[in-house]
Scaffold this active site. Sequence first.
Site, short mmCIF file in Angstrom:
data_model
loop_
_atom_site.label_atom_id
_atom_site.label_comp_id
_atom_site.label_asym_id
_atom_site.label_seq_id
_atom_site.Cartn_x
_atom_site.Cartn_y
_atom_site.Cartn_z
N GLY A 169 89.57 52.06 127.06
CA GLY A 169 88.91 53.29 126.64
C GLY A 169 89.20 54.40 127.62
CB SER A 171 88.75 58.18 132.70
OG SER A 171 88.11 58.18 133.94
N GLY A 174 82.57 54.11 129.92
CA GLY A 174 81.58 53.06 130.19
C GLY A 174 82.15 51.66 130.30
CE LYS A 175 88.17 51.96 131.17
NZ LYS A 175 87.79 53.39 131.07
CB SER A 176 83.17 50.13 135.45
OG SER A 176 84.55 50.38 135.64
CG ASP A 193 91.10 51.78 137.97
OD1 ASP A 193 90.64 52.70 137.26
OD2 ASP A 193 92.06 51.93 138.74
#
Length: 323
Positions: A169, A171, A174-176, A193
């Site tokens: 997705g 930057s 909300g991936k992390s 990352d």
Amino acid sequence: MSGLVASGAFNKPGCGYSVPLRDVINEFSLKNKTPDIDIDSKVLTQVNINRPALQIAGFFDYFDATRLQIIGMVEHTYLQKLDAKYRQENLKRIFQHPIPAIVISRKLGIFPEMIDYANEYNVPILTTSASTTDFISEMISWMKVQLAPRITMHGCLLDIYGVGTLITGDSGVGKSETALELIKRGHRFIADDAVEVRRVSQETLVGSCPPNIRYFLELRGIGIIDILKMFGVQSIKPTQAIDLIINLELWDQTRTYDRLGQVEEYTEILGNNVSSHSIPIRPGRSLAIICESAAINHRQKKMGYNAADALTERVMQHLESGL
């Protein structure tokens, strides 16, 4: 977190890759019988291994000298039966080629002239206690991973119920944060990352993390956290086959999202198609639970059960029974 990645750590598809001979020695516990030769200058660039039986017999047409050469029981027994002068001539011709190294399996003896030729032509001689077949099999499998075509992708890779799930997705989407919630729920973390993806076969992609940022995760507003130190060894994995891609994107009212899942979507990576889902983000949606559900649903499909097809069949049976 991309600023933490060392320059040159990312390779693009199509680039040539090599494996230091010292890494091979360490990985397979090989014994170096030629300590005067500079091992650090030697690299392997070929996955396959060559057994130089024909070369020992004097036939050098189509000899691939770029491969690691291994002498097993058959080659060694044949060499013992040769006339000493003829054996020395053919061995010398082998060592005159720019081969990366010679491995002698089963702890078989080394002919004295081999050490002389090795030092003269700068070809290391290594030994292993493993059988020839076992060593070749394990070596090729390991080299396929080390020399596989690769690409680095922006995302988070986790093992969710045994399903390698790559969360992608834009930057800041909300991936992390999603990855952190999944880790807290007991799933294992591989990379954040920068995910290095290697194509080890026509069916399999393996993901890992560059060593200098391994097991670190970036949270906006907090900074870098160490997953291994915070959650323990049970929360991490060094590598994982990639089975599923979940792409997080902001909700778009103009777009029609799949509600049944009857049509499979795929993302192509290095020529391999990976099953994928686009998940729209809205307030109140639990992304961790959605990712868990997607992983379980993927496993069910692999086992032959498709909930969308089952629902369609049930509806059709109901309609037919009512007619």
